[in-house]
Design an enzyme around this catalytic site. Structure first.
Site, PDB file in Angstrom:
ATOM      1  N   LYS A   1       0.984  -1.254   0.278  1.00  0.00           N
ATOM      2  CA  LYS A   1       0.365  -0.084  -0.163  1.00  0.00           C
ATOM      3  C   LYS A   1       0.680   1.094  -0.122  1.00  0.00           C
ATOM      4  CE  LYS A   1      -4.366  -2.132  -0.412  1.00  0.00           C
ATOM      5  NZ  LYS A   1      -4.473  -3.361   1.031  1.00  0.00           N
TER       6      LYS A   1
HETATM    7  C1  LIG Z   1      -5.324  -4.052   1.357  1.00  0.00           C
HETATM    8  C2  LIG Z   1      -6.781  -4.393   1.111  1.00  0.00           C
HETATM    9  C3  LIG Z   1      -7.965  -4.364   2.584  1.00  0.00           C
HETATM   10  C4  LIG Z   1      -6.821  -5.282   4.066  1.00  0.00           C
HETATM   11  O1  LIG Z   1      -6.145  -4.816   4.046  1.00  0.00           O
HETATM   12  P1  LIG Z   1      -5.340  -5.322   5.524  1.00  0.00           P
HETATM   13  O2  LIG Z   1      -3.983  -4.133   5.484  1.00  0.00           O
HETATM   14  O3  LIG Z   1      -4.383  -6.672   4.154  1.00  0.00           O
HETATM   15  O4  LIG Z   1      -5.768  -6.461   6.297  1.00  0.00           O
HETATM   16  C5  LIG Z   1      -8.773  -4.257   3.010  1.00  0.00           C
HETATM   17  N1  LIG Z   1      -9.709  -3.355   0.688  1.00  0.00           N
HETATM   18  C6  LIG Z   1      -8.784  -2.970  -0.029  1.00  0.00           C
HETATM   19  C7  LIG Z   1      -9.445  -2.377  -0.653  1.00  0.00           C
HETATM   20  C8  LIG Z   1      -7.755  -3.640   0.142  1.00  0.00           C
HETATM   21  O5  LIG Z   1      -6.860  -3.097  -1.237  1.00  0.00           O
END
Ligand SMILES: *Cc1c(COP(=O)(O)O)cnc(C)c1O
Length: 385
Positions: free
Chosen positions: A189
């Site tokens: 991210k």
């Molecule tokens: C990455 C992601 C999540 C979950 O995030 P985590 O921190 O890995 O739990 C939820 N929704 C979307 C759209 C994502 O891309």
């Protein structure tokens, strides 16, 4: 040197420098590893980044952040929560784990976000909340979504896993208009803590409940307890184990300082893609409304019908040229779990079906070199020009 799992240009790679490594070492040496001063500082810095006046609660993932936020607004058995089919499974699983039912809605073929006009048809007497997802970092039309929410008495919890930093209709995503907004610091991210997340919320009482629920439902956290010289605490409701460690927060503090520079770099890469791919038979990502900010988390392109081969073939050919592409996402209605639990199939999601069949994500991350960007553009051109 840029070889990662055999690709010259991987889909993503975290932008980590000696600064993050030093910060972690300092935390490890401090003797305080779990939620403490670094988490507190990270939360304050995050709130300030979004403009201040917002309550930020760090979690060990966005997934548990979504679960915590949805529980805090009262989602439970029998409740329906509307979201998009074009998201990661965690968005729907968060609702499911609270005993609620995720209700999937088709997308807009241009933005790839939930189609606001389809939301109202999905509302029933059991609907309690809307969970818009800002796919790839392009914010949903939050005016339209809040308008629907207000008219039907629904709460909004934003899945902003892709949307740091982004804005919709002049408002920063996460700055407090929705009941809660959840960011992800997963390894791919826009900033990362390895694993982690952040819930932001404008209502102090709701923020209080979020902070309690993220750590067992305890009335004050361990750090406050130790520093308040009291062993006494009360557990007011059954909470989760969703707190962030100081080790993770120390990485987050450094990453947050670099966020604008990393965003700028991704924005420049995206600009090169728009220019370098403009004449090809591709649908390029929709631009944000004038004045709004796109987080540039993903660069999703769609092969036009005249391309004589399919998406899977395109991704395989790109891999042969050393470029790792991905797909965001296989729509939820195509996964066994949601087909089984929700009794959905592709006929209910004609736009998502058509988009999915021809879409893929090109690599986009701040650590890409100019040569990496050229490699991607040349690879796409060699297949499509
Ligand atoms: C990455 C992601 C999540 C979950 O995030 P985590 O921190 O890995 O739990 C939820 N929704 C979307 C759209 C994502 O891309």
């Amino acid at each position: 040197m840029t070889l990662l799992m055999g690709y010259r240009v991987p889909q993503s790679r975290a932008d980590i420098t000696e600064e993050e490594i030093d910060a972690v070492a300092q935390t490890l040496r401090s003797g305080w590893l779990t939620s403490g001063p670094a988490v507190r500082d990270f939360e304050h810095a995050f709130s300030d980044y979004l403009g201040g006046g917002i309550h930020a609660s760090a979690t060990n993932s966005a997934t548990l952040g979504l679960i915590t936020a949805l529980k805090a607004i009262g989602i439970g058995p029998g409740d329906e929560v509307i979201t998009t089919t074009n998201t990661f499974t965690a968005t729907a699983a968060a609702v499911h784990h609270l005993g609620g039912t995720p209700v999937l809605v088709d997308i807009d073929s241009d933005t790839l976000n939930i189609e606001p006009n389809r939301i109202e048809a999905a509302i029933t007497p059991r609907t309690r909340a809307l969970v818009p997802v800002h796919l790839g970092g392009l914010a949903c039309d939050m005016d339209a979504i809040h308008d629907i929410a207000t008219r039907h008495g629904l709460l909004v919890v934003e899945d902003a896993a892709h949307a740091l930093p982004a804005s919709s209709r002049g408002e920063t995503v996460g700055a407090g208009r929705s009941a809660a907004t959840v960011f992800s610091f997963y390894a791919t991210k826009s900033i990362t803590t390895g694993e982690g997340g952040m819930i932001t919320c404008g209502d102090p009482a709701l923020a209080e409940r979020i902070k309690r629920l993220r750590l067992h439902g305890i009335s004050s956290d361990a750090f406050n307890r130790l520093n308040g010289n009291t062993w006494l605490y009360d557990v007011t409701e059954a909470g989760f184990k969703a707190n962030m460690t100081d080790i993770a927060a120390s990485i987050g503090l450094v990453q947050l300082r670099k966020l604008d520079a990393m965003w700028q770099r991704r924005n420049d890469i995206a600009r090169r893609y728009y220019e370098g791919l403009a004449d090809l038979p591709l649908v390029l990502p929709a631009q944000p409304l004038p004045g709004d900010r796109h987080a540039r988390h993903l660069f999703i392109v769609r092969l036009l019908p005249e391309v004589p081969f399919g998406r899977d073939q395109f991704i395989a050919s790109m891999a042969e040229l050393g470029v790792q592409c991905s797909v965001h996402y296989t729509p939820l209605h195509r996964h066994t779990v949601w087909q089984t639990l929700l009794d959905v199939d592709g006929r209910d999601f004609p736009v998502a079906e058509a988009v999915f069949a021809r879409s893929l994500s090109l690599p986009l991350f701040s650590a890409m070199t100019d040569d990496d960007v050229s490699t991607v553009i040349e690879a796409v051109r060699s297949l499509l020009a």
